[in-house]
Structures are given as C-alpha cells and as structure tokens.
Design a protein around this motif. Structure first.
Motif, PDB file in Angstrom:
ATOM      1  N   GLY A 252      29.736 -14.454  29.196  1.00  0.00           N
ATOM      2  CA  GLY A 252      30.081 -15.764  29.746  1.00  0.00           C
ATOM      3  C   GLY A 252      29.270 -16.051  30.992  1.00  0.00           C
TER       4      GLY A 252
ATOM      5  N   PHE B  72      34.444 -20.508  19.968  1.00  0.00           N
ATOM      6  CA  PHE B  72      35.230 -20.533  21.196  1.00  0.00           C
ATOM      7  C   PHE B  72      36.543 -21.273  20.952  1.00  0.00           C
TER       8      PHE B  72
ATOM      9  N   VAL C  10      28.736 -12.166  19.606  1.00  0.00           N
ATOM     10  CA  VAL C  10      29.046 -11.909  18.204  1.00  0.00           C
ATOM     11  C   VAL C  10      29.402 -10.439  17.979  1.00  0.00           C
TER      12      VAL C  10
ATOM     13  N   ARG D 245      17.728 -26.536  20.240  1.00  0.00           N
ATOM     14  CA  ARG D 245      18.351 -25.446  20.977  1.00  0.00           C
ATOM     15  C   ARG D 245      17.274 -24.497  21.489  1.00  0.00           C
ATOM     16  N   ARG D 246      17.698 -23.555  22.313  1.00  0.00           N
ATOM     17  CA  ARG D 246      16.827 -22.498  22.812  1.00  0.00           C
ATOM     18  C   ARG D 246      15.624 -23.014  23.582  1.00  0.00           C
TER      19      ARG D 246
ATOM     20  N   VAL E 195      24.706 -25.942  18.101  1.00  0.00           N
ATOM     21  CA  VAL E 195      25.325 -25.186  19.186  1.00  0.00           C
ATOM     22  C   VAL E 195      26.746 -25.695  19.418  1.00  0.00           C
TER      23      VAL E 195
END
Ligand code: HEA
Ligand code: HEA
Ligand code: CUA
Ligand SMILES: [Cu+2]
Lengths: 209, 341, 558
Positions: free
Chosen positions: C51, C407, C86, C463-464, C399
């Motif tokens: 987190g 979550f 994960v 993303r990324r 995402v």
C-alpha cells in the motif's frame, strides 16, 4: 439443555466414510504434476517445426535407428510398472520376499532407463552439438526430457530408500498404504513417458515437408 | 526518489501547475474515446453506450435491492426473535439464472457482430497503408508505397468526399508495444513474433494523439504518437518533400562532416549520405517534425541542442546515449540538423 | 445432551513464558491455527508495504510532469506493488484464513498433513523474502541492487536477458516460484482435509459453504499454479541457460508466455476472490439472522465458476490480434462467468431481504463488498466485450476494474472476516467504533481513488506510465485519485491501531460473540490446541442453530 422431544429426534448421523488422506493427497499431487507437464508439452508441440536453424530433430533423433534405441530404453521403464504392480500384490499377500524381488527389479529397470537417457544425451551433446541454446528443438527437448528424467530420478531415490528399508526388515505389510502410494507415483512417471515419447520421438520427428 | 523537492515545489505552486513539457506541442484534443473521428471508434462507442445502458440498469437494480435490504430489513431495537427462515425457492432461483443468461446472450450477439465488422484481414478499397514498427521507445512509420520512412508523427490525408481509411501493418523491433489512438478506434498490440493489422478511419482534419499502451520498459510513458490529419493537397506537398533526399547546404558543411564522423551514422539514417543506421529514427527530414524523441518535447532549437548534448536529460533512459560532444560541436551538428527540412 | 461439548478452555497460564521459547514455539509449530495466524499477519504486513508503494506511485501521478520518482523507480514500484498484492497479500491471507477455519468448521483436529502445512507456510515466507531481497541483490554486481521492473505479468520478451539485465527478474521468478510450490502443497492439503476429515454427520451437502468454496478454490490452485511454475522455469532457462522459449530472435514466441501466464492468471484472480465470497457467505446469514438462501445453487454456482474460469484466459489478450472467431469464443466464455457470479450476488441479497440485519462491522464490510464487487464485476463485463476492450485494454479503466474487484471485493471481504473471526482467534473483540470509522474512511477513500480511474482510462490514459503531459486532460482525475489515497491512509492507520490495541485491551469476546451457527463457535475462543474436546456430530448445515432452537431444527428442512 433439555433433551429434544422424541418426534424431533435428529436423523442418524452417518459417520463420514473417510477417504484416505494419503490417497487424496497423492492424487492431487499427480494432478498438479500433470498440469505442470501439460504446459511443457504444450510448449513442445507449439514449437515443433519452428526452428530457424538446425540441427533439426530429424538429424539428431535419427529417424531409423534412434527410435529403436529409445524404444528399447522405454520398454525398461514401462515394464517396471508391471514389476512394481507385482511387488505391491506380493506385499498385499504378505510375501515380503517376493516384494523385495519385484521392487528391486523395478529399481534396476528404472536405473537402466536413466542410464540410457544419459547415453542419448551424451551422444546429442558431444556428437551432434545440440544443447539448450542451440535452437528451439534443443530448448524444448532438454527441458521436457530433462524434467521427466528428473522425476524418474526422484522416484528412484524413494524406491531405493524403501528397498533398503525393506532389506533391513523395516517394511512390513502394515505399511502397504504408503508403499502403494509410491507405486502410484511411479505409474504416473511411466504414463507421462508414453506421452513424452509420442510427442518427442513420433510427432516431433516427422521429416520436414 | 531523486527529486523529492520537485514535488514540494509542486505542492507550493499547485495553482500554476504548468511543467515545461508539452506546453507548446500542437494543440490536440484529449484522446477521449467519446469523441470518435471514424467508423471503428464510432462503432465501439455505440457498443459502449449499449453496455452502459444494460450494465447500468443491472447495477442500479442491484443497488436498489441492497439499499432496500439495508434500510428496511434492519433489526428493530429490542426485537430478539429470529426472522422466518427461508431456505430458497426454485422458481426464483431459476429466474435469476435464466434472465442473466439471456442478457449475456444478447450482449454477446451484438458485440460479436462488432468484432467481425472491425477486425479486417485485408485493407479496404483505397486505404492508406502504412507499416508501423514499434521500437523502444519510438514509432517508425513506413509508407511503403511512397518510399517514405518517418518517426513519431504519422501524416494522413483526407479528401472532401468523406472519411479516409487507414490500414496499418504492425511489427515490433524488440519487445511488445501497443498502438493506440483512441479517437480512431481500438488498440492493437505490436508483438515481435507476429504481424498484426489494424483498420482505422479518420473523418476530419486535425491533430490527434495516442501512445504506446503495452508496458515496454523504462520510457513506456514517453512513447507517444501524434497523428496529423490534413487535406490532400497539404499531404501531397508533405509527401513530395519527404521523398527528396537530404538538403545539401554548403553553409553548414562542417556540421555535416562532424555528424558523419561521429557514430551517429551507426544508428541514424540520413538519405543522401553514408548514414544508414536503422536502429534509430530517420533524420532525413527531421525539421518537418513538430516534436522530437517521439513526442517528449517540441522540436525547438534549444530542445534539439539539449537532446544532442545529452538525450538522457530530455528522455531519461532512452536508447540514445550522450555522444559526449562539446557544446561547440553540438552547435555545429545542430546547425546542420536544422537544415534538414 | 448435545454432542457439542465445550472444551475446558485453554490451560491456565503458569507464569510468563520466556520470549525465546515463545518464538521457538511459533517457528516450530505445526498447529493450523498458529500457522493461519502467521499467514494472515504476514499478509497484512505486506498489505501495508504494498500500500505504501502504491502511495508513492499516486504521489508521482498526482500531477503531470512530477519528478518524485525516476522512471526506473516507478516501474519497480508498480511491479512490486502488483506482485506483492497478488502473491503475498491475497494468497497468504486466504490460505491463512482457510487454515484457521477449515478444521474448526468441519470439526477436525487439524489439517490432513500438518507438517506439509508448515512447510507450505515457510516456502511462502522465504519466497516473499527472496522477492524483497532483490532490492539489495537485484542487479548482481552492477551496483546497488534493484527490484524487478517488468510488471506483475512479466511479459516476454521484456523479461529476456537482452532487455532485462542483472538479476532482478530472476528474483521475481524464484520468489514467486518458491511461494507457488508452497501454495500448491497447501491447496492439496485443503482438499485432503475437506474430503477426508469431516466430522460425523457432515455429508458433503451439509458442509458450511466456506468449506465448499475452499474446496473448489484449492482445486483451482492445484491446476492453475503448476503451469505458472512451468512457465517460470522456461523463462529461467532462457535467462540462465540460454534457452529460446520466449526469445523472438530465435523463433521463440512472446504469445506463448502470455498464454501460459494468463492460463494461470485468470484462475488466479478467482482463487483470490472465491475466499472473499466464502467469508461473506458465512457472515451475511449470521448478521441477517437468516439461513443462506439457496444453498444447493450456491454450491453449483461455485463449481460453475471454477470450471468456466479455466476457459477464459484469452480475455487478457483481446488486443494481441487473435482471429475474430477466437475473440468471440473467449468473449462468450468470459461473459458466461457473470451468470454464476450473479447467482451468488442474488442469493446474498435474498438472504438479507426479510432478515433482521445487525450492522456490526463484519456486516458493514460485507455490504460494502456487495456494492463494490457488483461495480467491479460489471466493469468486468464491459471489458469482456471485445470491441470495448480494444479501446481500454491496458488503460486505467482496467486498473479501475481490478481494484474494484480486488480491493472493493477481496480486501473488504478480508476486513469483514478479520472483524468477524478475530475474537475466535485471539479471544478479544476489535473495537467497533474504530471499525466503523475505518469502514467509512475506506469506503470514501477507495471510491475516490479508483472511481476516477475509469474516466481517465476512457480518456486515453494507458496504465504503467510514470508521467504524462499536461495537455492530455487527465490531471483532474489523477489528482482526485491521489487525494483518495490520503483518506485510505487514515483508514488503514486506524485499522493498524485497532488491531494492536485490541490485542491487549480489547473486550473479552466469549465463545460465541455473534450468536452464530457454525461449529467454530462451539469451542472456546481461542480454541485449545486440539480444537474440540469431543469429536462433534452434526445433523444439519447449522449445528449451533439446531442447538439453540431444539424445537425448530434445520435438519427438518434440508
Ligand atoms: C478478484 C479478482 C477479479 C475478479 C473477480 C474479476 C472478475 C471479472 N473480470 Fe477481471 N481482472 C482482474 C481481476 C478480477 N476480475 C485483474 C487483476 C485484471 C487485470 C490483470 C492485469 O492486466 O494486470 C483483470 C482484467 C480483466 C480483463 C482484461 C482487461 C484487459 O487487460 O484488457 C477482463 C476482460 O474480459 C476482465 C473481465 C472480468 C469479468 C467478466 C469478471 C467477472 O467474473 C465478473 C462477474 C460479476 C458480475 C457480472 C457482477 C454481478 C452479476 C450480476 C449482478 C448478474 C447480472 C449480470 C449480467 C447478466 C452481466 N477482467
Ligand atoms: C489486492 C490487490 C491490490 C490492492 C489492495 C491495491 C491497492 C492499491 N493500489 Fe493497486 N494494483 C494491484 C493490486 C492491488 N492494488 C495490481 C495487481 C496492480 C497491477 C500491477 C502491474 O501493473 O503490474 C496494481 C496497480 C496499481 C496502479 C497502476 C500502476 C500503473 O499501472 O502505473 C495504481 C495506481 O494508482 C495502484 C494504486 C493502488 C492504491 C492507491 C491502492 C491503495 O488502496 C493502497 C492503500 C494502502 C495504504 C495506503 C497503506 C496503508 C499503510 C499504512 C496505514 C501504514 C501505517 C502502518 C503502521 C503505522 C504500522 N495500483
Ligand atoms: Cu512501447 Cu510501451
Ligand atoms: Cu481474467
């Protein structure tokens, strides 16, 4: 708490006929092994015929001769399944002497198979110069056959251990379940070899179109 | 964690909120899929509305049911009796198995049509064909029919008589990338051991942006795509200019000599010279591009000098090393590069 | 009287046990409750680590052109964040919870193979250390070391030696590989336990649903993890022995890795969410005071999810240029998963409706789970629609989707479970007031963080990416996301404080604080080492209900 009224007496609770933990466990382990080999075999099949440089399987596995050599080899492994089955049968019947005989024969046959694989690899590496990095064929061949050989080796170690224990008199018909489970594993290793054999030496060895 | 202070600066200057990067790039709209400029994107948008409708309705119904339970089925203060125990109900359970099945079936049929419509295996009549090669971290556009190779910016012509088709052949020079200009249509991955095709369409002139959408390493974030859709006449002029060999300007011959003496030529091509590397963008008509480094910075003289001085300052991690030229040499080379119109 | 005898309780402590021997006891234990606690504790520690990694990423992305992190650092962070979440948060927490609960719920003394269980835990533990050790040893001799930066699905050929020098990727491979073997062993253990060790009277159709779901989950573990192990070994051979499995230059195939990874990867996400389903399936009935609606259909739906989920993996590869036919087939199978999942949703809601719901923290989290998993599932259906996926695949929409299921779904279910079973494991209740504060903070923070991601994804944000330009029009949505994290941080901190505080000062729970119905509540809290003094006998799915309502027992209706 008071006893429930008679009319509400619960139905008879059936004791759960317990399946043997060991059997379930080994079955699941074999399933996971199948998933593992399945993936490597899928990769092998996927790459058949995709090499961009030699030596190709046809050059190395020698279409005419090698299958016989490998077949000869394989027969030792496959027949050992029969020996181990006979060993278990003898053990069930309480004939420990026969058990030790068949068990030892299994170990010998397994060892012959391994030695045969060793010779084959020696030939391929030294004479034909094929190793993991040579081409896709080498990559797939050594991975698949290597992992199978690794499993045979592990099996042989366990088999030998039991043989030694049996010779020392520490194995009695009371241990039948555990010994039986080892034989399941051995049958699995044999079964996988049949698939590997067909994939590598039959499908993977077709002459180039 | 190199520059924590950068962020403190940002916190302090939040309302200003401008970083140099991107300030003077050609104005392009946000690459929103809700603003399609061609049929593929429009078809996808239609399906999207359908999805939003169906799934939105399902979501709303479910939320209402949950809300009902939360608001109306609470335990009252002091109530200690257990509620009626309901173990299940076959007709109800059957209903909520079959109805979703039917919804799924409808969605499936509609979208399957979309797939077969959009995934074209051969170029439509009259489309512009371009081979796109993904490199770490820039795009190469090869107009095979026209003999033009360029980088970072794709030019597309449009006539008055309607939308123009674009048929891309996608290849990769190293790892997997993905070509994505949302306003034209969906993305398509660019994979080293495959050749993919993508049909797109444009129906109005303008500048549109997109970028690499498959993680490809360090500078994945700066593997940008700019598409310039222009009227046929402008496009033809651009083509004619691109087809010429590099400009020969005696005034900057010293810069050219220096360039040719340096290992630049191992990676870059400048047609008409001995420089014929294919590892890096073709520089023959560098000045016709509005950005350098696949869109990281506008193509200004200062940025160009900065780039040749040390590309790692402009695009940290990119595959072009600092060539360790002196400031004077950089000036020399750049003065020549600036003639490559 | 009843068959459900309470044990005498843990033996009275005889003076404080020295620290070292207490540690020794934890390290050498084979007790399923201790191992389970260790799993969950490690999982929560990693949740905080991962987190915080995410917090740094959000800091970097809060505004365009930030320079909080260098590109390399950012790329390592999302790789480590995803991998940790994960493999070292989801997996250990679910394995740990199942470890504690399965034997208690089916009335067994321990798992079928206690030593294998300990082995599995330590493999997980050292596997995770191996991954984090890469921060020190990753680059080998090339400097300070570094973590892998190839993304959690480590697409080839980016992972090949040519593009990923040093040893960071090797650490990724080995860490996951080792932990994966441990998980497989534990999965086998669960199957053997559930099939072979149920107490008298507990037929398969009288098992608590948690046991059913964990059975299917374990089957998925056993069939899905070995292919990943095989793929990783191929990759390792490529990297260390010069093999060519995924080396495009020598004819190797990038797509083969994608197929292998997702053949594991998709079942993996169901391996993660199924235990979440299991928790709420146990919690919702208790707090609604009603029996679960449609038990047999719940079992059938679980089995169906298990089956379908091994046949949908290519929905992660819609954009690689499969043929239209393949795309359509995988779209169909993917959408089909929505049906059994929907059945579960409907049954949970039907259980609540007509009940007398008590909104204590476990129920709050379960309700949060229902709403958010619903949204995440529906965006999953969006993604399953191939043409739409061509737009948003590998964008922030994805995402958003997976954080809503992971979550909003999994982590909320985990919190529900922690609040629900904490008293059983420790003997003390968590603080309700803090729990409710934490719930609302997380609910708001979560939606503020991940809701806007759907928008930025549809506005074209991949993303990324470690940074983006101001002119793209994404800054508002990213700023919202980053602000949401601050609220989450407060929520998580409350939780950390709540656990530490309640462990020592919490209210004593008693055996059955929630007035529940499954076997674990019939023994003491915490349970003695042997769980039950007398082997339990059950006649229905809710043995404690039968006991509490002798005039109206469950077995009359089943
Ligand atoms: C807990 C984990 C979890 C769960 C449960 C799911 C559930 C689902 N996921 Fe998700 N998914 C992920 C975790 C998960 N996913 C992750 C981690 C990724 C990204 C991986 C990566 O790239 O890094 C991903 C990516 C992902 C993709 C690929 C996107 C891309 O990269 O392009 C797709 C595409 O189809 C998809 C689809 C689905 C679907 C259809 C479901 C379904 O199971 C949802 C079913 C639920 C419902 C539909 C809601 C309730 C149902 C009803 C109320 C009934 C009525 C409904 C209908 C009739 C429609 N997911
Ligand atoms: C269970 C799974 C899970 C969970 C819970 C989360 C939680 C979070 N994730 Fe997660 N995420 C993934 C799984 C998960 N993620 C995966 C699989 C990926 C893909 C990776 C990849 O692309 O390879 C991903 C990727 C991903 C990205 C995309 C990165 C990118 O593509 O560039 C982002 C970006 O914002 C993000 C953000 C967050 C945030 C802000 C949280 C927050 O909710 C986190 C909140 C937690 C905290 C804020 C910690 C609190 C700490 C304390 C309170 C400390 C106090 C402690 C003491 C005092 C003892 N995640
Ligand atoms: Cu190229 Cu990302
Ligand atoms: Cu999936």
């Amino acid at each position: 708490m008071t006893t429930a009224p008679a009319m509400l007496a619960p139905p008879e609770a059936v004791p759960q006929d317990r399946m043997s933990n060991g059997k379930i466990g080994v079955t699941c382990m074999i399933i996971s092994e199948i998933a593992f080999f399945g993936t490597i075999i899928a990769a092998y099949l996927f790459y058949i015929g995709r090499d961009i440089n030699g030596p190709y399987p046809q050059d190395v596995l020698e279409v005419s001769v090698a299958p016989l050599k490998v077949l000869f080899n394989s027969i030792f492994l496959l027949i050992s399944s029969v020996w181990i089955w006979l060993a278990i049968r003898s053990m069930r019947a309480g004939r420990m002497g026969a058990f030790i005989f068949w068990w030892a024969l299994t170990v010998i046959c397994g060892a012959v198979f391994l030695v045969g694989t060793g010779f084959e690899w020696y030939g391929m590496i030294v004479d034909d110069g094929v190793w993991m990095g040579t081409n896709l064929f080498g990559t797939c061949f050594y991975t698949l056959v290597g992992f199978h050989a690794f499993h045979v080796t592990m099996g042989l170690i366990v088999l030998t251990l039991i043989l030694v224990l049996a010779l020392l008199g520490h194995v009695s018909p009371r241990n039948i379940e555990k010994v039986d489970l080892v034989s399941w594993y051995w049958h699995f290793v044999d079964g996988i070899w049949i698939v590997v054999f067909f994939v590598v030496y039959v499908f993977g060895n077709q002459p180039i179109q | 964690m190199v520059q924590m202070c950068g962020c403190v600066g940002w916190l302090a200057g939040l309302p200003l909120g401008s970083t140099a990067a991107g300030a003077t790039l050609p104005a392009a709209p946000t690459p929103s899929m809700f603003d399609p400029v061609g049929e593929p994107a429009a078809v996808i948008l239609d399906i999207t509305w359908l999805l939003i409708g169906i799934c939105g309705a399902i979501g709303l119904i479910m939320l209402c049911l949950i809300g009902f339970a939360v608001l109306r089925c609470r335990r009252k203060e002091g109530d200690h009796r257990e509620p009626a125990q309901v173990y299940g109900s076959n007709p109800i359970e059957l209903a909520w198995t079959v109805v979703p099945l039917m919804i799924v079936f409808v969605l499936f049929m509609v979208s399957a049509r979309g797939i077969f419509d959009l995934e074209k295996t051969s170029p439509p009549e009259g489309s512009l064909e371009v081979t796109v090669t993904g490199h770490r971290w820039w795009w190469e556009f090869d107009y095979e029919g026209l003999g033009i190779v360029t980088a970072g910016e794709l030019h597309v012509p449009i006539d008055d008589d309607g939308p123009a088709d674009l048929y891309l052949t996608l290849k990769s020079a190293d790892v997997a990338h993905s070509f994505w200009v949302p306003q034209f249509g969906g993305k398509m991955d660019v994979i080293p051991d495959r050749v993919n095709h993508l049909w797109l369409q444009v129906d109005r002139p303008g500048v549109f942006v997109g970028q690499c959408a498959e993680y490809c390493g360090n500078q994945h974030a700066n593997m940008l795509i700019t598409v310039i859709v222009e009227p046929r006449a402008e496009f033809d002029a651009w083509v004619a200019a691109q087809q010429r060999e590099a400009v020969e300007d005696p005034a900057v011959a010293a810069g050219k000599r220096l360039f040719l003496r340096t290992s630049c030529i191992n990676c870059h091509t400048v047609r008409g010279t001995v420089a014929n590397g294919t590892f890096a963008p073709d520089l023959t008509h560098l000045m016709s591009r509005s950005t350098i480094g696949s869109g990281v910075v506008p193509n200004t003289p200062e940025n160009l000098r900065e780039w040749v001085w040390d590309p790692q300052l402009v695009k940290p991690g990119c595959e072009m090393p600092s060539m360790k030229l002196s400031r004077d040499e950089v000036d020399l080379v750049c003065s020549w590069l600036e003639t490559l119109k | 009287m009843s068959v459900l005898q309470k044990p005498a309780g843990p033996p009275a402590a005889t003076g404080p046990v020295p620290f070292l021997s207490r540690m020794h006891e934890w390290v050498t234990t084979v007790d399923h409750k201790k191992l389970g606690t260790m799993y969950v504790t490690c999982g929560i520690v990693y949740l905080i680590i991962a987190g915080l990694e995410a917090t740094m990423m959000r800091w970097q992305l809060a505004w365009p052109g930030q320079e909080v992190l260098s590109p390399e650092e950012f790329n390592r962070l999302f790789t480590m964040h995803g991998t940790t979440m994960v493999f070292f948060v989801g997996m250990p927490i679910l394995l740990g919870a199942a470890n504690v609960l399965i034997p208690l719920m089916i009335g067994a003394r321990d798992l079928a193979f206690p030593r294998l269980n300990a082995f599995g835990f330590w493999l997980f533990f050292f596997g995770s250390l191996l991954l984090y050790f890469s921060y020190f040893g990753g680059q080998g001799l090339y400097g300070m070391g570094s973590a892998p930066d190839v993304g959690w699905f480590a697409y080839a050929p980016l992972t090949e030696r040519t593009f990923s020098r040093g040893h960071s990727t090797d650490y990724w491979i080995l860490g996951i590989f080792v932990a994966g073997i441990g998980s497989t062993a534990t999965g086998i253990n669960f199957i053997a336990t559930i099939l072979g060790m149920r107490c008298k009277g507990m037929t398969l159709m009288k098992m608590p649903l948690l046991a059913w779901i964990m059975l299917i989950d374990s089957v998925l573990i056993v069939v899905a993890l070995p292919p990943l192990a095989a793929g990783q070994i191929m990759l390792l051979f490529d990297r260390l022995l010069g093999a060519h499995f995924f080396d495009a230059q020598a004819g190797g195939s990038a797509l083969l890795w994608q197929n292998i990874f997702w053949f594991f990867g998709h079942p993996e996400v169901y391996i993660l969410i199924l235990p979440g389903f299991a928790f709420v399936t146990e919690i919702i009935p208790v707090f609604s005071r009603k029996v679960i609606f449609g038990y047999p259909l719940m079992v059938a739906a679980t089995v169906a999810i298990g089956f379908i989920s091994v046949g949908v993996w290519a929905h992660h590869m819609f954009a690689v240029g499969l043929s239209p036919m393949l795309n359509a087939i995988f779209m169909g199978s993917t959408m089909l998963v929505g049906v059994p999942t929907g059945i579960k949703m409907f049954n949970w809601v039907a259980t609540m409706i007509g009940g007398k719901i008590r909104f204590e923290t476990p129920m709050l989290y379960s309700t949060g789970f229902l709403c958010q998993f619903l949204l995440g599932g529906l965006t999953g259906i969006f993604l399953a629609t191939v043409p739409f996926d061509w737009q948003v695949s590998d964008s922030y929409f994805v995402v958003g989707h997976f954080h809503y299921v992971l979550f909003g779904g999994l982590v909320f279910a985990i919190f529900a479970a922690v609040y629900y079973w904490f008293p059983k494991v420790t003997g003390r209740l968590l603080n309700e007031r803090l729990g409710k504060w934490q719930f609302w903070l997380l609910l708001i923070g979560f939606n503020l963080t991940f809701g806007p991601m759907h928008v930025s994804g549809m506005l074209g944000m991949p993303r990324r990416i470690y940074t983006y330009h101001l002119d793209r029009g994404w800054e508002f949505w990213n700023l919202l996301s980053s602000i949401g994290v601050i609220i989450q941080l407060v929520g998580f901190s409350l939780f950390a404080w709540n656990v530490l505080h309640s462990l020592f000062k919490g209210r004593i729970a008693g055996d059955d604080p929630w007035d529940a119905w499954t076997l674990e509540w019939s023994t003491t809290s915490p349970p003695p080492a042997h769980n039950f003094d007398e082997d339990p006998v059950v006649h229905s799915r809710r043995p404690l209900w039968d006991l509490k309502h002798p005039d109206d027992p469950d077995w009359k209706y089943e």
